[in-house]
Design a protein around this motif. Structure first.
Motif, PDB file in Angstrom:
ATOM      1  N   SER A 132       1.326   2.581   3.022  1.00  5.16           N
ATOM      2  CA  SER A 132       0.327   3.059   2.364  1.00  5.16           C
ATOM      3  C   SER A 132      -0.288   1.998   1.356  1.00  5.16           C
ATOM      4  O   SER A 132      -1.606   1.828   1.237  1.00  5.16           O
ATOM      5  N   MET A 133       0.626   0.993   0.904  1.00  7.28           N
ATOM      6  CA  MET A 133       0.088   0.034   0.235  1.00  7.28           C
ATOM      7  C   MET A 133      -0.851  -1.071   0.827  1.00  7.28           C
ATOM      8  O   MET A 133      -1.673  -1.384   0.274  1.00  7.28           O
ATOM      9  N   ALA A 134      -0.187  -1.401   2.065  1.00 10.18           N
ATOM     10  CA  ALA A 134      -0.793  -1.977   2.849  1.00 10.18           C
ATOM     11  C   ALA A 134      -2.110  -1.746   3.370  1.00 10.18           C
ATOM     12  O   ALA A 134      -3.194  -2.452   3.498  1.00 10.18           O
ATOM     13  N   LEU A 135      -2.096  -0.478   3.951  1.00  4.41           N
ATOM     14  CA  LEU A 135      -3.506   0.055   4.339  1.00  4.41           C
ATOM     15  C   LEU A 135      -4.528   0.509   3.345  1.00  4.41           C
ATOM     16  O   LEU A 135      -5.611   0.003   3.443  1.00  4.41           O
ATOM     17  N   GLY A 136      -3.879   0.726   2.008  1.00  7.81           N
ATOM     18  CA  GLY A 136      -4.833   0.834   1.086  1.00  7.81           C
ATOM     19  C   GLY A 136      -5.626  -0.366   0.341  1.00  7.81           C
ATOM     20  O   GLY A 136      -6.574  -0.409  -0.077  1.00  7.81           O
ATOM     21  N   GLY A 137      -4.546  -1.433   0.686  1.00  4.53           N
ATOM     22  CA  GLY A 137      -4.912  -2.777   0.096  1.00  4.53           C
ATOM     23  C   GLY A 137      -6.311  -3.394   1.145  1.00  4.53           C
ATOM     24  O   GLY A 137      -7.219  -4.074   0.557  1.00  4.53           O
ATOM     25  N   MET A 138      -6.042  -2.657   2.434  1.00  6.10           N
ATOM     26  CA  MET A 138      -7.106  -2.963   3.225  1.00  6.10           C
ATOM     27  C   MET A 138      -8.665  -2.114   3.043  1.00  6.10           C
ATOM     28  O   MET A 138      -9.859  -2.470   3.194  1.00  6.10           O
ATOM     29  N   THR A 156      -5.782  -4.202  -6.849  1.00  5.85           N
ATOM     30  CA  THR A 156      -5.745  -5.633  -6.485  1.00  5.85           C
ATOM     31  C   THR A 156      -5.717  -6.581  -7.822  1.00  5.85           C
ATOM     32  O   THR A 156      -5.132  -7.480  -7.712  1.00  5.85           O
ATOM     33  N   LEU A 157      -6.322  -5.948  -8.883  1.00  7.46           N
ATOM     34  CA  LEU A 157      -6.087  -6.581 -10.268  1.00  7.46           C
ATOM     35  C   LEU A 157      -4.478  -6.436 -10.786  1.00  7.46           C
ATOM     36  O   LEU A 157      -4.057  -7.518 -11.128  1.00  7.46           O
ATOM     37  N   LEU A 186       0.311  -8.767   0.216  1.00  6.73           N
ATOM     38  CA  LEU A 186       0.633  -8.589  -1.258  1.00  6.73           C
ATOM     39  C   LEU A 186       2.201  -7.868  -1.134  1.00  6.73           C
ATOM     40  O   LEU A 186       2.771  -8.033  -2.276  1.00  6.73           O
ATOM     41  N   LEU A 187       2.288  -7.121  -0.151  1.00  7.07           N
ATOM     42  CA  LEU A 187       3.769  -6.815   0.428  1.00  7.07           C
ATOM     43  C   LEU A 187       4.862  -7.800  -0.164  1.00  7.07           C
ATOM     44  O   LEU A 187       6.125  -7.579  -0.691  1.00  7.07           O
ATOM     45  N   PHE A 188       4.531  -9.106   0.252  1.00  2.00           N
ATOM     46  CA  PHE A 188       5.461  -9.913   0.442  1.00  2.00           C
ATOM     47  C   PHE A 188       5.890 -10.586  -1.079  1.00  2.00           C
ATOM     48  O   PHE A 188       6.851 -11.321  -1.169  1.00  2.00           O
ATOM     49  N   TYR A 189       5.056 -10.132  -1.927  1.00  2.00           N
ATOM     50  CA  TYR A 189       5.275 -10.649  -3.232  1.00  2.00           C
ATOM     51  C   TYR A 189       6.247  -9.824  -4.105  1.00  2.00           C
ATOM     52  O   TYR A 189       6.248 -10.190  -5.359  1.00  2.00           O
ATOM     53  N   ASP A 190       6.518  -8.648  -3.710  1.00  2.00           N
ATOM     54  CA  ASP A 190       7.153  -7.694  -4.474  1.00  2.00           C
ATOM     55  C   ASP A 190       8.443  -7.361  -3.653  1.00  2.00           C
ATOM     56  O   ASP A 190       8.611  -6.241  -3.613  1.00  2.00           O
ATOM     57  N   GLN A 191       9.217  -8.094  -3.115  1.00  2.00           N
ATOM     58  CA  GLN A 191      10.133  -7.688  -2.133  1.00  2.00           C
ATOM     59  C   GLN A 191      11.261  -6.972  -2.699  1.00  2.00           C
ATOM     60  O   GLN A 191      12.128  -6.110  -2.161  1.00  2.00           O
TER      61      GLN A 191
END
Length: 448
Positions: A13-19, A301-302, A212-217
């Protein structure tokens, strides 16, 4: 698993929502203006290169057991050069700012397009005012500490994706049944031209967000495997939705794409619902969906960019004046700086210029990560094919994007080049300041 950790569903959801959060509403008009009916091919090409970059990120994340964390960490780990790591981080920050400005621009366009909303108040155009107000509002929300939980993100993304899928499928039915009187064209005769490749380069910004997923593993359950799957699921889904929406919009609203491309989706939605006497309802639903999607994309994104910047502050990769790395949550000054620069871009920039600048930033960083993964091809866990495709794709996109701007949007070309040169110069001055100081001090005695 800790209760606050995110699983696969939330990560997708986070990845798809980011795009999808605001990308399709912001870039569709720009891309169709370049390549017309073969826009779907452009989205497919950009998606392939993004997926190969995604493989590169996943491969580096898999082999880098001690320093997982995204682009900056990968450069530090595999190159061992803090200057290059910092420059990668700064480039990403500017890319995220460009993305937020792109969303804010689209937010303003769809607001002004709503029935009853004027284009200007007095002599002041309303679109830039709305865009700046949107950025200011979401900066305020983040200053209050507002953030969405993983479960809430599932609902938000499901709503955004649901509206676009319903739009696409409804449009296909309308076209294939002849209800709209429109015809669907794949533009096959134009596939072999440079247009789709150039448009793919311009649209590349619409395929960022998953990284952005990689920054909050730390907050993701079994992060290496979960993120890998989330990336490989989200990018193809985004490609399919973008392609479907593009095909339908080009078929149902060709005139709107020429006269007011930024809000042509609303005209297409009206054409879908017109046979039922609900043209106004269709326009309203897609317009409100655009406002909701672009607004939530600014906010998300912010929030993510603020935390990314805070991490760079902790690593001494950003000046202390930008924020306090010891602050709880995102530092206030960091949010204000990000919001201020975003608002300036959204107010004075053109959508094509903002989109192109953001695409340049992500092309460069994704290409760099593909190169790093290709360098590690001797490892058992790294297949060189995908990184090679990602590297060749981004290496081709970059000059094509600049060539397109130079030949078709000369002013935008000069602006993007000037900003790019300025960014690199500032990065070098900041990260090489000690070496520059030493050189100056060594020259001063000779002059004296």
């Amino acid at each position: 698993m800790a209760s606050e950790q995110l699983g696969l569903t939330e990560s997708v959801s986070m990845a798809l929502g980011g795009m999808i959060g605001g990308g399709i509403y912001a870039v569709l008009g720009v891309v169709t203006g370049i390549t017309g009916p073969v826009t779907w091919v452009s989205f497919a090409l950009a998606g392939v290169v993004a997926a190969c970059a995604g493989y590169s990120y996943n491969a580096l994340n898999d082999v880098d057991d001690d320093n997982q964390g995204g682009s900056v960490s990968f450069v530090q780990s595999f190159v061992g050069n803090s200057t290059l790591a910092g420059m990668a981080g700064w480039t990403l920050l500017f890319g995220y700012v460009g993305s937020m400005a792109m969303y804010a621009f689209a937010f303003g366009e769809f607001t002004v397009a709503l029935e009853g909303v004027p284009d200007s108040v007095g002599a002041v155009p309303l679109r830039p005012v709305v865009s700046v107000a949107a950025v200011a509002g979401f900066v305020g929300l983040n200053l209050l500490g507002a953030q969405a939980t993983g479960s809430a993100e599932n609902v938000l993304v499901a709503a955004k994706v649901g509206v676009l899928v319903a739009f696409g499928l409804g449009g296909l039915v309308s076209v294939t049944t002849g209800a709209s009187g429109a015809t669907l064209s794949l533009g096959l005769s134009r596939i072999t031209s440079f247009g789709p490749v150039v448009a793919a380069a311009v649209s590349f910004v619409a395929f960022q967000g998953w990284q952005l997923l990689f920054y909050d593993q730390e907050s993701i359950e079994n992060p290496v495997e979960t993120i890998r799957t989330a990336v490989y699921v989200s990018i193809p889904v985004a490609v399919a939705i973008y392609a479907l929406v593009a095909l339908v919009t080009i078929a149902l609203a060709p005139e709107a794409l020429r006269s007011h491309p930024h809000t042509a989706l609303a005209d297409a939605a009206g054409a879908i619902t017109a046979p039922f006497g609900l043209r106004g309802a269709g326009v309203l639903v897609i317009s409100l969906s655009a406002l909701f999607s672009t607004g939530s994309a600014i906010n998300a994104t912010l929030f993510s960019t603020g935390h990314f910047a805070k991490g760079m502050l902790s690593d001494d990769l950003l000046p202390d004046r930008i924020g306090d790395s010891q602050a709880e949550g995102i530092p206030t000054r960091t949010l204000l700086v990000l919001g201020g620069v975003t608002a300036a871009f959204a107010a004075i920039g053109s959508l094509g210029g903002i989109t192109s600048f953001a695409s340049v930033a992500f092309i460069v960083v994704f290409g760099a990560m593909s190169y790093l993964a290709f360098r590690e091809r001797d490892r058992d866990r790294v297949n060189p094919l995908a990184p090679a495709v990602g590297l060749v794709g981004t290496a081709g996109f970059l000059p094509l994007l600049f060539w397109h701007l130079y030949t078709n949007q000369r002013h935008t070309f000069y602006v993007v080049v000037a900003i790019s040169v300025l960014v690199v110069a500032v990065e070098l001055l900041y990260f090489e300041r000690d070496a520059i100081e030493e050189e100056v001090e060594s020259v001063e005695p000779d002059i004296v």
